[in-house]
Design a protein around this motif. Sequence first.
Motif, PDB file in Angstrom:
ATOM      1  N   HIS A 102       0.828  -1.217   0.000  1.00  0.00           N
ATOM      2  CA  HIS A 102       0.000   0.000   0.000  1.00  0.00           C
ATOM      3  C   HIS A 102       0.859   1.262   0.000  1.00  0.00           C
ATOM      4  N   HIS A 103       2.130   1.092  -0.352  1.00  0.00           N
ATOM      5  CA  HIS A 103       3.068   2.224  -0.513  1.00  0.00           C
ATOM      6  C   HIS A 103       3.277   3.002   0.783  1.00  0.00           C
ATOM      7  N   ILE A 104       3.327   2.254   1.898  1.00  0.00           N
ATOM      8  CA  ILE A 104       3.496   2.867   3.211  1.00  0.00           C
ATOM      9  C   ILE A 104       4.847   2.464   3.787  1.00  0.00           C
ATOM     10  N   GLY A 105       5.609   3.461   4.212  1.00  0.00           N
ATOM     11  CA  GLY A 105       6.856   3.235   4.917  1.00  0.00           C
ATOM     12  C   GLY A 105       6.644   3.409   6.415  1.00  0.00           C
ATOM     13  N   LEU A 106       7.603   2.928   7.184  1.00  0.00           N
ATOM     14  CA  LEU A 106       7.474   2.946   8.642  1.00  0.00           C
ATOM     15  C   LEU A 106       8.846   3.212   9.246  1.00  0.00           C
ATOM     16  N   TRP A 107       8.881   4.149  10.190  1.00  0.00           N
ATOM     17  CA  TRP A 107      10.140   4.448  10.876  1.00  0.00           C
ATOM     18  C   TRP A 107       9.821   5.163  12.170  1.00  0.00           C
ATOM     19  N   ASP A 108      10.845   5.616  12.862  1.00  0.00           N
ATOM     20  CA  ASP A 108      10.692   6.359  14.101  1.00  0.00           C
ATOM     21  C   ASP A 108      11.394   7.697  13.985  1.00  0.00           C
ATOM     22  N   VAL A 109      10.886   8.681  14.692  1.00  0.00           N
ATOM     23  CA  VAL A 109      11.523   9.993  14.706  1.00  0.00           C
ATOM     24  C   VAL A 109      12.841   9.912  15.466  1.00  0.00           C
ATOM     25  N   CYS A 110      12.861   9.190  16.568  1.00  0.00           N
ATOM     26  CA  CYS A 110      14.077   9.066  17.378  1.00  0.00           C
ATOM     27  C   CYS A 110      14.978   7.955  16.843  1.00  0.00           C
ATOM     28  N   ALA A 111      16.227   8.304  16.587  1.00  0.00           N
ATOM     29  CA  ALA A 111      17.217   7.281  16.253  1.00  0.00           C
ATOM     30  C   ALA A 111      17.600   6.529  17.523  1.00  0.00           C
ATOM     31  N   GLN A 112      17.734   7.297  18.608  1.00  0.00           N
ATOM     32  CA  GLN A 112      17.997   6.701  19.909  1.00  0.00           C
ATOM     33  C   GLN A 112      17.611   7.701  20.984  1.00  0.00           C
ATOM     34  N   ALA A 113      17.409   7.166  22.174  1.00  0.00           N
ATOM     35  CA  ALA A 113      17.040   8.015  23.307  1.00  0.00           C
ATOM     36  C   ALA A 113      17.247   7.234  24.589  1.00  0.00           C
ATOM     37  N   GLN A 114      17.280   7.964  25.680  1.00  0.00           N
ATOM     38  CA  GLN A 114      17.261   7.349  27.008  1.00  0.00           C
ATOM     39  C   GLN A 114      15.790   7.147  27.371  1.00  0.00           C
ATOM     40  N   ARG A 115      15.474   5.973  27.865  1.00  0.00           N
ATOM     41  CA  ARG A 115      14.103   5.732  28.321  1.00  0.00           C
ATOM     42  C   ARG A 115      14.084   4.523  29.239  1.00  0.00           C
ATOM     43  N   LYS A 116      13.516   4.728  30.402  1.00  0.00           N
ATOM     44  CA  LYS A 116      13.259   3.621  31.310  1.00  0.00           C
ATOM     45  C   LYS A 116      11.875   3.096  30.958  1.00  0.00           C
ATOM     46  N   GLY A 117      11.770   1.829  30.626  1.00  0.00           N
ATOM     47  CA  GLY A 117      10.484   1.263  30.241  1.00  0.00           C
ATOM     48  C   GLY A 117      10.120   1.617  28.814  1.00  0.00           C
ATOM     49  N   SER A 118       8.807   1.643  28.540  1.00  0.00           N
ATOM     50  CA  SER A 118       8.318   1.810  27.169  1.00  0.00           C
ATOM     51  C   SER A 118       7.459   3.045  26.955  1.00  0.00           C
ATOM     52  N   MET A 119       7.249   3.821  27.996  1.00  0.00           N
ATOM     53  CA  MET A 119       6.340   4.957  27.874  1.00  0.00           C
ATOM     54  C   MET A 119       6.991   6.118  27.109  1.00  0.00           C
ATOM     55  N   ASP A 120       6.251   6.680  26.160  1.00  0.00           N
ATOM     56  CA  ASP A 120       6.743   7.831  25.405  1.00  0.00           C
ATOM     57  C   ASP A 120       7.077   9.013  26.309  1.00  0.00           C
ATOM     58  N   LEU A 121       6.328   9.176  27.378  1.00  0.00           N
ATOM     59  CA  LEU A 121       6.572  10.293  28.294  1.00  0.00           C
ATOM     60  C   LEU A 121       7.951  10.235  28.932  1.00  0.00           C
ATOM     61  N   ASP A 122       8.544   9.041  28.964  1.00  0.00           N
ATOM     62  CA  ASP A 122       9.839   8.856  29.612  1.00  0.00           C
ATOM     63  C   ASP A 122      11.029   9.015  28.663  1.00  0.00           C
ATOM     64  N   ILE A 123      10.780   9.344  27.414  1.00  0.00           N
ATOM     65  CA  ILE A 123      11.867   9.547  26.451  1.00  0.00           C
ATOM     66  C   ILE A 123      12.592  10.851  26.791  1.00  0.00           C
ATOM     67  N   ILE A 124      13.923  10.746  26.953  1.00  0.00           N
ATOM     68  CA  ILE A 124      14.749  11.940  27.180  1.00  0.00           C
ATOM     69  C   ILE A 124      16.033  11.806  26.362  1.00  0.00           C
ATOM     70  N   ASP A 125      16.711  12.919  26.208  1.00  0.00           N
ATOM     71  CA  ASP A 125      18.000  12.948  25.503  1.00  0.00           C
ATOM     72  C   ASP A 125      17.929  12.240  24.151  1.00  0.00           C
ATOM     73  N   GLU A 126      16.846  12.487  23.422  1.00  0.00           N
ATOM     74  CA  GLU A 126      16.664  11.824  22.139  1.00  0.00           C
ATOM     75  C   GLU A 126      17.583  12.411  21.070  1.00  0.00           C
ATOM     76  N   GLU A 127      17.942  11.574  20.128  1.00  0.00           N
ATOM     77  CA  GLU A 127      18.655  12.000  18.924  1.00  0.00           C
ATOM     78  C   GLU A 127      17.775  11.604  17.751  1.00  0.00           C
ATOM     79  N   PRO A 128      17.458  12.545  16.868  1.00  0.00           N
ATOM     80  CA  PRO A 128      16.541  12.222  15.772  1.00  0.00           C
ATOM     81  C   PRO A 128      17.212  11.450  14.650  1.00  0.00           C
ATOM     82  N   ASN A 129      16.402  10.693  13.930  1.00  0.00           N
ATOM     83  CA  ASN A 129      16.852  10.114  12.678  1.00  0.00           C
ATOM     84  C   ASN A 129      17.023  11.234  11.661  1.00  0.00           C
TER      85      ASN A 129
END
Length: 161
Positions: free
Chosen positions: A67-94
């Motif tokens: 269906h011509h859909i790509g998939l990726w993440d904005v963050c290349a890497q980040a610090q995060r305890k657990g899986s919650m988006d609210l806990d993402i810090i010190d992110e580096e973007p793709n």
Amino acid sequence: MIKQCFLPLENQDIRLLILGSLPGDKSLQEQQYYAHPQNRFWKLMKLIFNVAEIHSYTDKLDLLLEHHIGLWDVCAQAQRKGSMDLDIIDEEPNDLDVFLADHPHIHTIIFNGQKAQKVFDKYFKKNPNYRYFTLPSTSPANAQYSLEKLLQEWRTVLKKD
């Protein structure tokens, strides 16, 4: 703990790019996008594209590419305890600017949740050549949205293509 994203799901035919924030722990463990059994992403894709069964992770990815859909993440890497988006810090973007330049058929960018959109806005300027949509997160943490309500919002955008 530093967590890293996966390689993008892409080919030269993608016209729409879905961006998440960063894979959760279950996805990292399984090395699969949206691997948590309560994440509704793949259920939505099956419903939107009217697919009765998806038997493997490869089939899931193929469904998007068909269906011509790509998939990726904005963050290349980040610090995060657990899986919650609210806990993402010190992110580096793709490097989304390079990715978009390398995929000239993309015209629509969808953010899977507000965190993906906020991180994007922190590092990138929106380009008038693209349509942008921030859709409710498919994460189980977004319990205020039923599958039916998610389906209504996601289907509206994905079926515009």
